[in-house]
Motif scaffolding. Structure first.
Motif, PDB file in Angstrom:
ATOM      1  N   ILE A   1       0.917  -1.379   0.125  1.00 52.56           N
ATOM      2  CA  ILE A   1       0.024  -0.047   0.073  1.00 52.56           C
ATOM      3  C   ILE A   1       0.992   1.247   0.063  1.00 52.56           C
ATOM      4  CG2 ILE A   1      -1.855   1.170   1.154  1.00 52.56           C
ATOM      5  CD1 ILE A   1      -2.838  -1.330   2.318  1.00 52.56           C
ATOM      6  N   ASP A   2       0.910   2.058  -1.025  1.00 55.50           N
ATOM      7  CA  ASP A   2       1.457   3.208  -1.326  1.00 55.50           C
ATOM      8  C   ASP A   2       0.740   4.382  -1.015  1.00 55.50           C
ATOM      9  OD1 ASP A   2       2.954   5.553  -2.126  1.00 55.50           O
ATOM     10  OD2 ASP A   2       3.885   4.032  -3.678  1.00 55.50           O
ATOM     11  N   PHE A   3       1.418   5.147   0.072  1.00 54.09           N
ATOM     12  CA  PHE A   3       0.732   6.448   0.706  1.00 54.09           C
ATOM     13  C   PHE A   3       1.082   8.025   0.063  1.00 54.09           C
ATOM     14  CE2 PHE A   3       0.056   3.213   3.622  1.00 54.09           C
ATOM     15  CZ  PHE A   3      -1.360   3.334   3.794  1.00 54.09           C
ATOM     16  N   SER A   4       1.930   7.692  -1.131  1.00 59.01           N
ATOM     17  CA  SER A   4       2.499   8.917  -1.579  1.00 59.01           C
ATOM     18  C   SER A   4       1.449  10.154  -1.985  1.00 59.01           C
ATOM     19  CB  SER A   4       3.346   8.708  -2.866  1.00 59.01           C
ATOM     20  OG  SER A   4       2.906   8.060  -3.699  1.00 59.01           O
ATOM     21  N   GLN A   5       0.268   9.615  -2.475  1.00 63.62           N
ATOM     22  CA  GLN A   5      -0.780  10.560  -2.623  1.00 63.62           C
ATOM     23  C   GLN A   5      -1.943  10.726  -1.463  1.00 63.62           C
ATOM     24  OE1 GLN A   5      -1.966   9.775  -6.958  1.00 63.62           O
ATOM     25  NE2 GLN A   5      -0.784   8.142  -6.678  1.00 63.62           N
ATOM     26  N   THR A   6      -1.285  10.372  -0.271  1.00 63.77           N
ATOM     27  CA  THR A   6      -2.409  10.303   0.721  1.00 63.77           C
ATOM     28  C   THR A   6      -2.537  11.486   1.472  1.00 63.77           C
ATOM     29  OG1 THR A   6      -2.177   7.996   0.865  1.00 63.77           O
ATOM     30  CG2 THR A   6      -3.278   8.756   2.749  1.00 63.77           C
ATOM     31  N   GLY A   7      -3.391  12.230   1.934  1.00 62.25           N
ATOM     32  CA  GLY A   7      -3.701  13.182   2.870  1.00 62.25           C
ATOM     33  C   GLY A   7      -3.590  12.809   4.133  1.00 62.25           C
ATOM     34  N   TYR A   8      -4.614  12.343   4.987  1.00 58.16           N
ATOM     35  CA  TYR A   8      -4.489  12.027   6.143  1.00 58.16           C
ATOM     36  C   TYR A   8      -5.078  10.696   6.518  1.00 58.16           C
ATOM     37  CZ  TYR A   8      -9.031  14.647   6.418  1.00 58.16           C
ATOM     38  OH  TYR A   8     -10.098  14.947   6.156  1.00 58.16           O
ATOM     39  N   ILE A   9      -5.063  10.121   7.609  1.00 61.62           N
ATOM     40  CA  ILE A   9      -5.602   8.686   7.945  1.00 61.62           C
ATOM     41  C   ILE A   9      -6.072   8.871   9.379  1.00 61.62           C
ATOM     42  CG2 ILE A   9      -5.109   6.360   8.253  1.00 61.62           C
ATOM     43  CD1 ILE A   9      -2.675   6.465   6.483  1.00 61.62           C
TER      44      ILE A   9
ATOM     45  N   LEU B   1       4.039  -1.315   3.532  1.00 65.68           N
ATOM     46  CA  LEU B   1       3.724   0.115   3.410  1.00 65.68           C
ATOM     47  C   LEU B   1       4.757   0.658   2.572  1.00 65.68           C
ATOM     48  CD1 LEU B   1       1.658   0.671   6.684  1.00 65.68           C
ATOM     49  CD2 LEU B   1       0.781  -0.491   4.780  1.00 65.68           C
ATOM     50  N   ALA B   2       4.452   1.912   2.120  1.00 67.70           N
ATOM     51  CA  ALA B   2       5.476   2.704   1.414  1.00 67.70           C
ATOM     52  C   ALA B   2       5.105   4.117   1.675  1.00 67.70           C
ATOM     53  CB  ALA B   2       5.797   2.207   0.245  1.00 67.70           C
ATOM     54  N   ASN B   3       6.222   4.916   1.318  1.00 65.78           N
ATOM     55  CA  ASN B   3       5.869   6.588   0.999  1.00 65.78           C
ATOM     56  C   ASN B   3       5.012   7.161   2.023  1.00 65.78           C
ATOM     57  OD1 ASN B   3       7.438   7.156  -1.221  1.00 65.78           O
ATOM     58  ND2 ASN B   3       6.085   5.783  -2.464  1.00 65.78           N
ATOM     59  N   LEU B   4       5.443   6.998   3.441  1.00 62.89           N
ATOM     60  CA  LEU B   4       4.629   7.729   4.325  1.00 62.89           C
ATOM     61  C   LEU B   4       5.183   9.061   4.434  1.00 62.89           C
ATOM     62  CD1 LEU B   4       4.301   5.334   7.313  1.00 62.89           C
ATOM     63  CD2 LEU B   4       2.505   5.818   5.646  1.00 62.89           C
ATOM     64  N   ASN B   5       4.572   9.999   4.401  1.00 63.67           N
ATOM     65  CA  ASN B   5       4.966  11.648   4.429  1.00 63.67           C
ATOM     66  C   ASN B   5       5.516  11.881   5.979  1.00 63.67           C
ATOM     67  OD1 ASN B   5       2.670  12.535   6.092  1.00 63.67           O
ATOM     68  ND2 ASN B   5       1.802  13.120   3.968  1.00 63.67           N
TER      69      ASN B   5
ATOM     70  N   GLN C   1       5.657  -3.263   8.137  1.00 62.54           N
ATOM     71  CA  GLN C   1       7.049  -3.149   7.643  1.00 62.54           C
ATOM     72  C   GLN C   1       6.560  -2.025   6.656  1.00 62.54           C
ATOM     73  OE1 GLN C   1       9.530  -6.263   6.433  1.00 62.54           O
ATOM     74  NE2 GLN C   1       8.070  -7.870   7.049  1.00 62.54           N
ATOM     75  N   ILE C   2       7.627  -0.960   6.815  1.00 62.29           N
ATOM     76  CA  ILE C   2       7.217   0.184   6.434  1.00 62.29           C
ATOM     77  C   ILE C   2       8.706   0.694   5.461  1.00 62.29           C
ATOM     78  CG2 ILE C   2       6.821   2.979   6.437  1.00 62.29           C
ATOM     79  CD1 ILE C   2       5.330   2.212   9.050  1.00 62.29           C
ATOM     80  N   ALA C   3       8.494   1.114   4.369  1.00 58.26           N
ATOM     81  CA  ALA C   3       9.691   1.455   3.341  1.00 58.26           C
ATOM     82  C   ALA C   3       9.396   2.808   2.889  1.00 58.26           C
ATOM     83  CB  ALA C   3       9.648   0.564   2.260  1.00 58.26           C
ATOM     84  N   ASP C   4      10.580   3.515   2.896  1.00 53.94           N
ATOM     85  CA  ASP C   4      10.763   4.908   2.275  1.00 53.94           C
ATOM     86  C   ASP C   4      10.322   4.970   0.871  1.00 53.94           C
ATOM     87  OD1 ASP C   4      11.648   5.824   4.858  1.00 53.94           O
ATOM     88  OD2 ASP C   4      13.625   5.945   4.053  1.00 53.94           O
TER      89      ASP C   4
ATOM     90  N   GLU D   1       9.986   1.495  -4.510  1.00 50.55           N
ATOM     91  CA  GLU D   1      11.088   0.643  -5.148  1.00 50.55           C
ATOM     92  C   GLU D   1      11.694  -0.441  -3.941  1.00 50.55           C
ATOM     93  OE1 GLU D   1      10.858   3.858  -5.709  1.00 50.55           O
ATOM     94  OE2 GLU D   1       9.966   3.377  -7.761  1.00 50.55           O
ATOM     95  N   ARG D   2      11.833   0.254  -2.794  1.00 49.56           N
ATOM     96  CA  ARG D   2      12.482  -0.507  -1.591  1.00 49.56           C
ATOM     97  C   ARG D   2      11.348  -1.462  -1.052  1.00 49.56           C
ATOM     98  NH1 ARG D   2      15.852   3.953   1.634  1.00 49.56           N
ATOM     99  NH2 ARG D   2      17.505   4.294   0.209  1.00 49.56           N
ATOM    100  N   ALA D   3      10.137  -1.040  -1.095  1.00 46.15           N
ATOM    101  CA  ALA D   3       9.163  -1.951  -0.686  1.00 46.15           C
ATOM    102  C   ALA D   3       9.039  -3.404  -1.388  1.00 46.15           C
ATOM    103  CB  ALA D   3       7.766  -1.195  -0.308  1.00 46.15           C
ATOM    104  N   LEU D   4       9.025  -3.031  -2.782  1.00 47.98           N
ATOM    105  CA  LEU D   4       9.120  -3.963  -3.733  1.00 47.98           C
ATOM    106  C   LEU D   4      10.188  -5.089  -3.469  1.00 47.98           C
ATOM    107  CD1 LEU D   4       7.557  -2.071  -7.025  1.00 47.98           C
ATOM    108  CD2 LEU D   4       6.456  -4.013  -5.609  1.00 47.98           C
TER     109      LEU D   4
END
Lengths: 150, 110
Positions: free
Chosen positions: B45-53, B77-81, B98-101, B104-107
């Motif tokens: 799950i990629d959060f690069s385009q996510t506002g808030y949760i 999970l990836a790309n948490l701001n 498990q959270i990746a920056d 690509e790293r997550a994959l």
């Protein structure tokens, strides 16, 4: 359509957002945006605009709609936010009987709770706001949250 | 707010666009469970385009993590701001996932 009034008083730099919505979680985001926009106009910190305000207010609205009003669309939630250069004070009122804020002190971060699916709402409100309190109301339940501007 | 799903090799990649909150969390949950039902086992799950949760969005992530694990699968999970990272740290959910920056790293971590 929900009745939405957006009143601005530029003389004393207090901005008031007052909104009345039926119990529908799909309306939460619109209310959050109205309050967030006023905080942005008054130069609140980005973290407050992107995290503290939207998450805490979403939790309060969600509680009011789902717990207070039991998701009954005939019941309404009233929101009043006052924003100035010092603080945001937002009150969320529902038509339910409310709940005891102090009785809901589950710590979702303990090892036994961290993999729970629920129990983070009030915790987040408290973590993200400077003050969360239940105030007396003639009818229904009112939660007031205060955040000092950074 | 919407969710888009695509495959990258063996990994199902979900982009969360906008907010992940009480009003739309079930949609995300159902989309991922549908893929799990179809036999998929690797999820990102990629959060690069996510506002808030909000808390219910976090709850859905916890629920999906359990269900995927029960089926022998993996979730990343990836790309948490920075604000989303703070949210995960406040709730200690950074210790659960498990959270990746980056995506690509997550994959690469599967």
């Amino acid at each position: 359509m929900p009745a939405i009034a957006d009143e601005e008083r530029p003389g004393d730099e207090v901005r008031v957002v007052e909104v009345d919505i039926p119990s529908d979680v799909r309306l939460i985001e619109r209310v959050v945006e109205l309050v967030r926009r006023e905080c942005q106009e008054l130069d609140y910190a980005q973290r407050q605009i992107m995290l503290n305000v939207p998450v805490a207010l979403t939790e309060a609205l969600s509680n009011a709609i789902l717990r207070g009003n039991h998701d009954d669309p005939a019941k309404h939630v009233h929101v009043r936010a006052e924003v100035d250069h010092v603080r945001l004070v937002v009150e969320v009122a529902d038509e339910g009987e409310g709940f005891d804020l102090d009785a809901s002190l589950i710590d979702p971060t303990t090892p036994g709770n961290v993999d729970r699916e629920d129990g983070r709402g009030l915790f987040l409100m408290r973590k993200l706001m400077d003050r969360v309190e239940r105030i007396e109301a003639a009818h229904g339940s009112v939660v007031r949250m205060t955040l000092r501007r950074e | 707010m919407s969710f888009s799903i695509k495959k990258d090799g063996e990994v199902v990649v979900v982009d969360v666009e906008g907010q992940l909150i009480v009003g739309n969390r079930q949609e995300l949950k159902q989309k991922v469970l549908d893929e799990l039902e179809r036999g998929e086992r690797k999820f990102l799950i990629d959060f690069s385009q996510t506002g808030y949760i909000d808390s219910s969005g976090l709850g859905v992530l916890v629920s999906l993590s359990k269900k995927i694990r029960e089926q022998g699968g993996e979730l990343r999970l990836a790309n948490l701001n920075d604000d989303l990272k703070t949210l995960f740290e406040l709730t200690k959910l950074d210790t659960l996932f498990q959270i990746a920056d980056t995506r690509e790293r997550a994959l690469q971590s599967f």
